[in-house]
Enzyme design. Structure first.
Site: not given
Length: 356
Positions: A21, A166, A225, A247, A249, A281, A283, A303
């Site tokens: 996930y 996904r 965002k 971004s 996402h 995104g 990094i 994230g």
């Protein structure tokens, strides 16, 4: 541990479904891979004989003063990764002077997240993320909840008219939280009985008018965002955004979306200094932070690495991720002849196939 070692430790710790996930993206995961791969096309051109023995890397943002240039990007369901969940993340972010973006998909209510952050710092910056909701009264109730909890800014995600396909989650049948877990900020909202949960629906008809209405609901700064196109960045400024977050996402929505860092320079040019621009995104090292700031970002969001740290060793792991990235960035800044973030500029970035 290095960030890679934390990721590997998280993988051995987590339920494979929960690991997928977090790790997975939409479709064939091309956008997910592109976010990281894109940084390999950028190299820095250090300046020389103009540095100093001390550096100041703190940033001032709408909703956060003197913050780390590395913030905790919004991610969902932290209690799936560690029993302390968002509380551990909040304590770690506050201790490292980093902004934490929590939100509607947190497994800990926002008031408890802010309270945990205050255990480590007297004035932590906690921002609250929400998705455009088809019912205005739900959005307004969430805004009030964030205000009352002590959040210092709001973030509206605008790149999710539908949920991304996904692949790993579909393969694993992961379509809902297991018993005992819930999106706690969606509890007790208008239209539902007290204590019951409201869904987090996607809103394909959401518009800039809806965003402007959210801005009008609060005195808090409201970030937008999920912007990749420069025309949308200009629209965001025109509709009252306090800042723009570039971004895709994390590659979890549109699998043919461009890498976030490749879109950054055009967005920075489009807003022309009217509002700050953040990058979210891909990094994975302090050098990536330096590239993003040289290309015009005021700060960056991280994230997945934060979640690997959380899963591996809880609060300590999150602190390790944030501290490592900040220290690596400071080191890179020094090697580039910089004393402040503003000493990094676009003319110090070369683009092409990296030699490594």
């Amino acid at each position: 541990m290095t960030l890679r070692e934390l990721r590997d430790a998280a993988r051995t710790t987590l339920d494979p479904v929960h690991y997928d996930y977090v790790a997975g993206g939409a479709g064939e995961e091309r956008a997910l891979a592109a976010n990281e791969r894109a940084f390999g096309r950028y190299a820095l051109l250090p300046r020389v004989l103009r540095g100093g023995t001390e550096r100041d890397t703190a940033v001032d943002l709408p909703g956060a003063r003197r913050a780390s240039p590395v913030l905790v990007a919004p991610t969902a369901f932290h209690r799936l990764l560690h029993p302390d969940g968002e509380r551990a993340t909040a304590r770690a972010a506050a201790a490292e002077g980093a902004v934490l973006v929590t939100g509607v998909a947190a497994t800990t209510a926002v008031a408890a997240v802010v309270a945990a952050a205050r255990e480590r710092g007297p004035d932590p910056a906690v921002w609250f993320l929400l998705y455009p909701h088809p019912r205005r009264e739900v959005t307004e109730a969430l805004v009030r909840r964030a205000e009352e909890a002590g959040c210092t800014a709001l973030v509206v995600t605008v790149d999710s008219p539908l949920l991304g396909r996904r692949t790993r989650d579909l393969r694993n049948g992961f379509t809902d939280l297991p018993p005992g877990y819930a999106a706690e900020n969606m509890r007790g909202l208008p239209g539902s009985p007290p204590g019951d949960l409201t869904d987090i629906p996607m809103h394909p008809a959401a518009s800039w008018r809806d965003f402007a209405e959210t801005v009008g609901m609060t005195s808090l700064p409201v970030w937008v965002k999920g912007v990749l196109h420069p025309a949308d960045a200009r629209l965001a400024v025109g509709h009252g955004a306090a800042g723009v977050i570039v971004s895709n996402h994390g590659g979890r929505q549109c699998d043919t979306a461009a890498a976030a860092v490749d879109c950054l320079p055009a967005v920075v040019d489009a807003v022309a200094g009217a509002v700050p621009v953040l990058l979210d995104g891909g990094i994975r090292r302090g050098g990536d932070v330096a590239v993003a700031l040289a290309l015009g970002a005021a700060a960056v969001g991280v994230g997945r690495p934060v979640l690997w740290g959380l899963a591996a060793t809880g609060e300590a792991g999150v602190r390790e991720v944030l501290g490592t990235l900040r220290e690596e960035y400071d080191h890179t800044l020094a090697l580039c002849g910089g004393r402040r973030n503003a000493d990094l500029s676009a003319d110090m970035v070369a683009r092409g196939d990296a030699p490594w």
